[in-house]
Design a protein around this motif. Structure first.
Motif, PDB file in Angstrom:
ATOM      1  N   ILE A   1       1.432  -0.927  -0.041  1.00 11.38           N
ATOM      2  CA  ILE A   1      -0.057   0.375   0.095  1.00 11.38           C
ATOM      3  C   ILE A   1       1.148   0.927   0.170  1.00 11.38           C
ATOM      4  CG2 ILE A   1      -1.596   0.971   1.457  1.00 11.38           C
ATOM      5  CD1 ILE A   1      -2.753  -1.157   2.303  1.00 11.38           C
ATOM      6  N   LEU A   2       0.806   2.068  -0.941  1.00 13.43           N
ATOM      7  CA  LEU A   2       1.566   3.485  -0.953  1.00 13.43           C
ATOM      8  C   LEU A   2       1.080   4.326   0.621  1.00 13.43           C
ATOM      9  CD1 LEU A   2       3.273   4.608  -2.676  1.00 13.43           C
ATOM     10  CD2 LEU A   2       1.046   6.110  -3.165  1.00 13.43           C
ATOM     11  N   ASP A   3       2.457   5.085   1.098  1.00 12.72           N
ATOM     12  CA  ASP A   3       2.108   5.334   2.552  1.00 12.72           C
ATOM     13  C   ASP A   3       1.689   6.429   1.982  1.00 12.72           C
ATOM     14  OD1 ASP A   3       2.765   6.180   4.727  1.00 12.72           O
ATOM     15  OD2 ASP A   3       4.901   6.297   4.398  1.00 12.72           O
ATOM     16  N   TYR A   4       0.419   6.701   3.670  1.00  8.46           N
ATOM     17  CA  TYR A   4      -0.011   8.875   3.018  1.00  8.46           C
ATOM     18  C   TYR A   4       1.066   9.459   2.907  1.00  8.46           C
ATOM     19  CZ  TYR A   4      -4.228   6.503   5.898  1.00  8.46           C
ATOM     20  OH  TYR A   4      -5.883   5.483   5.888  1.00  8.46           O
ATOM     21  N   ASP A   5       1.919   9.519   3.881  1.00  5.35           N
ATOM     22  CA  ASP A   5       2.987  10.290   3.377  1.00  5.35           C
ATOM     23  C   ASP A   5       2.876  11.094   2.466  1.00  5.35           C
ATOM     24  OD1 ASP A   5       4.786  11.808   5.148  1.00  5.35           O
ATOM     25  OD2 ASP A   5       6.069  11.442   4.452  1.00  5.35           O
ATOM     26  N   TYR A   6       2.995  10.220   1.730  1.00  6.35           N
ATOM     27  CA  TYR A   6       4.161  10.249  -0.057  1.00  6.35           C
ATOM     28  C   TYR A   6       1.969  11.608  -0.874  1.00  6.35           C
ATOM     29  CZ  TYR A   6       7.346   7.316  -1.075  1.00  6.35           C
ATOM     30  OH  TYR A   6       8.479   6.452  -1.212  1.00  6.35           O
ATOM     31  N   TYR A   7       1.738  10.822   0.137  1.00  2.00           N
ATOM     32  CA  TYR A   7       0.252  11.553  -0.980  1.00  2.00           C
ATOM     33  C   TYR A   7       0.454  13.905  -0.181  1.00  2.00           C
ATOM     34  CZ  TYR A   7      -2.266   7.522  -2.463  1.00  2.00           C
ATOM     35  OH  TYR A   7      -2.682   6.049  -2.959  1.00  2.00           O
ATOM     36  N   PHE A   8       0.234  13.478   1.560  1.00  2.00           N
ATOM     37  CA  PHE A   8       0.874  14.488   2.104  1.00  2.00           C
ATOM     38  C   PHE A   8       2.005  15.306   1.284  1.00  2.00           C
ATOM     39  CE2 PHE A   8      -1.548  12.279   5.547  1.00  2.00           C
ATOM     40  CZ  PHE A   8      -2.529  13.469   5.689  1.00  2.00           C
ATOM     41  N   ARG A   9       3.205  15.176   1.015  1.00  2.81           N
ATOM     42  CA  ARG A   9       4.181  15.887   0.599  1.00  2.81           C
ATOM     43  C   ARG A   9       3.806  15.841  -0.725  1.00  2.81           C
ATOM     44  NH1 ARG A   9       8.548  11.009   0.475  1.00  2.81           N
ATOM     45  NH2 ARG A   9      10.255  12.641  -0.673  1.00  2.81           N
ATOM     46  N   ILE A  10       3.559  15.394  -1.461  1.00  5.38           N
ATOM     47  CA  ILE A  10       3.131  15.551  -3.114  1.00  5.38           C
ATOM     48  C   ILE A  10       2.096  16.825  -3.139  1.00  5.38           C
ATOM     49  CG2 ILE A  10       0.970  14.469  -4.141  1.00  5.38           C
ATOM     50  CD1 ILE A  10       3.101  13.725  -6.318  1.00  5.38           C
ATOM     51  N   HIS A  52      -1.591   4.709 -12.275  1.00  3.02           N
ATOM     52  CA  HIS A  52      -3.913   4.160 -11.720  1.00  3.02           C
ATOM     53  C   HIS A  52      -4.091   4.315 -10.518  1.00  3.02           C
ATOM     54  CE1 HIS A  52      -7.381   3.532 -13.877  1.00  3.02           C
ATOM     55  NE2 HIS A  52      -7.089   5.402 -13.604  1.00  3.02           N
ATOM     56  N   LEU A  53      -3.191   3.758  -9.926  1.00  2.00           N
ATOM     57  CA  LEU A  53      -3.521   3.700  -8.448  1.00  2.00           C
ATOM     58  C   LEU A  53      -3.261   4.735  -7.599  1.00  2.00           C
ATOM     59  CD1 LEU A  53      -2.986  -0.328  -7.638  1.00  2.00           C
ATOM     60  CD2 LEU A  53      -5.194   0.505  -8.024  1.00  2.00           C
ATOM     61  N   PHE A  54      -2.148   5.173  -7.984  1.00  2.00           N
ATOM     62  CA  PHE A  54      -1.494   6.799  -7.419  1.00  2.00           C
ATOM     63  C   PHE A  54      -2.998   7.998  -7.952  1.00  2.00           C
ATOM     64  CE2 PHE A  54      -0.117  10.477  -8.300  1.00  2.00           C
ATOM     65  CZ  PHE A  54       0.307  10.744  -7.398  1.00  2.00           C
ATOM     66  N   VAL A  55      -3.077   7.814  -9.005  1.00  2.00           N
ATOM     67  CA  VAL A  55      -3.696   8.500  -9.382  1.00  2.00           C
ATOM     68  C   VAL A  55      -4.905   8.646  -8.572  1.00  2.00           C
ATOM     69  CG1 VAL A  55      -5.122   9.530 -11.324  1.00  2.00           C
ATOM     70  CG2 VAL A  55      -3.152   9.212 -11.927  1.00  2.00           C
ATOM     71  N   ILE A  56      -5.944   7.673  -8.134  1.00  2.30           N
ATOM     72  CA  ILE A  56      -7.044   7.791  -7.611  1.00  2.30           C
ATOM     73  C   ILE A  56      -6.782   7.510  -6.075  1.00  2.30           C
ATOM     74  CG2 ILE A  56      -8.764   5.401  -6.600  1.00  2.30           C
ATOM     75  CD1 ILE A  56      -8.443   4.114  -9.544  1.00  2.30           C
ATOM     76  N   GLY A  57      -5.765   7.434  -5.693  1.00  2.00           N
ATOM     77  CA  GLY A  57      -5.256   7.299  -4.554  1.00  2.00           C
ATOM     78  C   GLY A  57      -5.532   8.594  -3.518  1.00  2.00           C
ATOM     79  N   GLU A  66      -8.749  10.906  -3.343  1.00  2.00           N
ATOM     80  CA  GLU A  66      -9.401  10.091  -2.348  1.00  2.00           C
ATOM     81  C   GLU A  66      -8.493  10.505  -1.281  1.00  2.00           C
ATOM     82  OE1 GLU A  66      -9.867   6.030   0.160  1.00  2.00           O
ATOM     83  OE2 GLU A  66      -9.471   5.928  -1.787  1.00  2.00           O
ATOM     84  N   HIS A  67      -7.094  11.548  -1.398  1.00  4.04           N
ATOM     85  CA  HIS A  67      -6.666  11.469  -0.387  1.00  4.04           C
ATOM     86  C   HIS A  67      -7.136  13.425  -0.592  1.00  4.04           C
ATOM     87  CE1 HIS A  67      -3.606  13.490   2.340  1.00  4.04           C
ATOM     88  NE2 HIS A  67      -3.393  14.792   0.966  1.00  4.04           N
ATOM     89  N   TRP A  68      -7.201  13.967  -1.584  1.00  7.60           N
ATOM     90  CA  TRP A  68      -8.376  15.273  -1.812  1.00  7.60           C
ATOM     91  C   TRP A  68      -9.612  15.278  -1.166  1.00  7.60           C
ATOM     92  CZ3 TRP A  68      -5.244  16.462  -7.193  1.00  7.60           C
ATOM     93  CH2 TRP A  68      -4.496  16.524  -6.533  1.00  7.60           C
ATOM     94  N   ARG A  69     -10.130  14.638  -1.649  1.00  9.21           N
ATOM     95  CA  ARG A  69     -11.704  14.026  -1.124  1.00  9.21           C
ATOM     96  C   ARG A  69     -11.667  14.377   0.280  1.00  9.21           C
ATOM     97  NH1 ARG A  69     -13.569  10.561   2.535  1.00  9.21           N
ATOM     98  NH2 ARG A  69     -16.038  10.712   2.256  1.00  9.21           N
ATOM     99  N   ASN A  70     -10.814  13.283   1.149  1.00 12.27           N
ATOM    100  CA  ASN A  70     -10.358  13.042   2.549  1.00 12.27           C
ATOM    101  C   ASN A  70     -10.340  14.873   3.077  1.00 12.27           C
ATOM    102  OD1 ASN A  70     -10.658  10.689   3.013  1.00 12.27           O
ATOM    103  ND2 ASN A  70      -8.538  10.351   2.659  1.00 12.27           N
TER     104      ASN A  70
END
Length: 388
Positions: free
Chosen positions: A246-255, A282-287, A290-294
């Motif tokens: 699973i891709l770490d939450y931290d990547y989404y926060f950093r990017i 593709h999973l990165f884009v979806i993730g 979802e991060h921005w939805r959160n």
């Protein structure tokens, strides 16, 4: 060496009270037992791993119990309950329709129904994966299902209700099982970890619950896998993301921070790092969407309840959401939505995602420029209006 028993079997609910996340089902069944309003046929529908077969077995055990409690639960001590718990009950029969789906199999079952129970009040027939029966088998079953002997009760279970013919549906009392909530799964995993002497981080358990997609059995299987992976009987967030890939939450926060600060170079480097670790674009884009939805639901105290994550992550979402305007989040999500639609048909999907990230990196400047143009147009229009 003692044989290992998987958690899904070891901690399988034995009473209605111990069933997780299906209170609307268990309450109805207990009331039916206490008020003696039992139907001759039940149909349990829902996704895999949510407790259909488990509830069928609990119901079968309870209605044959000699000393039902005032709460509508089996006593667990009478002759019938002990026989059921030892897999030695002659009154409860299970049939797997996936491998016994012919007319002949149903005829054999109908023949068994003719004989009353030797000990106990009811004979219960649990038919799992009932949608796998052939049309001829369904038709052979119709008359018995509609008018069974007073001592016979049928409990059918299926993950695909739409495949069952309407004439069968009309003869059953239908119970729809829900996907189990993430918080319920995480709490159940925490209680099992405590019983087993396993140290588990709340973030890790929430991650397992999210990955399970509402199925408790899947969550318990992943739980066992990570415990096996961790030789020291600990479940950490880091070990969980490594094992479940699973891709770490931290990547989404950093990017997200890099995109908001117009740091395109760092954004592209982070995306490249993600791809090099073997994650699908593709999973990165979806993730990320979802991060921005959160982040979007974290901006309002009323909608933050929709955020199903550990408390520590909730705080981090709330902190980042404070810095991001609503207009930027919605516009960025629209850009990602287009990438999601176009990704599978793209001949260069990496470039497609990179172009989208470039657009988002300068999105705020585009929004500000658009507002300046709108204000200027409004001012020009106002000047053109003749004064009386």
């Amino acid at each position: 060496m003692e044989n290992f028993i998987v958690s899904a079997r070891k901690y399988r609910p034995a009473t209605f009270a111990s069933v997780v996340g299906q209170s609307h089902i268990t309450t109805t069944l207990k009331n039916a037992i206490l008020n003696d309003h039992l139907a001759q046929a039940f149909l349990f529908c829902g996704p895999r791993g949510v407790g259909k077969t488990t509830c069928a077995r609990i119901l079968a055990k309870t209605i044959n119990c000699h000393h039902i409690t005032s709460e509508g639960e089996a006593c667990g001590e009478c002759e019938s309950c002990v026989a059921f718990q030892n897999n030695a009950s002659f009154n409860i029969h299970e049939l797997d329709a996936a491998s016994n789906n012919s007319v002949e199999d149903i005829r054999n079952l109908v023949e068994q129904v003719r004989y009353p129970p030797q000990n106990g009040k009811y004979k219960i027939y649990i038919i799992d994966e009932v949608h796998m029966l052939s049309n001829a088998a369904f038709n052979a079953f119709l008359k018995t299902l509609e008018e069974p002997p007073r001592y016979a009760i049928f409990i059918l279970a299926t993950t695909e209700k739409h495949k069952i013919i309407p004439t069968i549906l009309s003869r059953c009392q239908i119970y729809d099982f829900n996907r189990i909530q993430i918080s319920d799964i995480a709490n159940h995993l925490a209680s099992i970890a405590e019983k087993e002497g396993i140290k588990a981080e709340p973030q890790a358990l929430h991650l397992i619950a999210q990955k399970a997609d509402g199925g408790l059995r899947d969550a318990l299987s992943m739980f066992d896998l990570i415990v096996t992976f961790s030789a020291d009987n600990t479940i950490t967030y880091q070990k969980t993301i490594e094992n479940l890939h699973i891709l770490d939450y931290d990547y989404y926060f950093r990017i997200t921070d890099c995109l908001w600060q117009n740091d395109l170079s760092q954004t592209l480097l982070i995306f490249d790092e993600i791809l090099k670790k073997g994650f699908d674009g593709h999973l990165f884009v979806i993730g990320l969407a979802e991060h921005w939805r959160n982040l979007l639901v974290s901006k309002d105290t009323q909608t933050i309840v929709l955020l199903q994550t550990a408390d520590e992550i909730k705080k981090r979402y709330a902190e980042q959401a404070k810095n991001l305007p609503l207009s930027w989040l919605i516009s960025a999500m629209n850009v990602l939505q287009q990438v999601d639609i176009q990704y599978k048909n793209s001949k260069n999907p990496k470039l497609l995602v990179e172009i989208a990230l470039m657009k988002i990196a300068y999105l705020q400047k585009a929004i500000e420029l658009s507002q300046i143009v709108q204000n200027q147009n409004f001012a020009d229009d106002k000047k053109k209006v003749p004064t009386p």
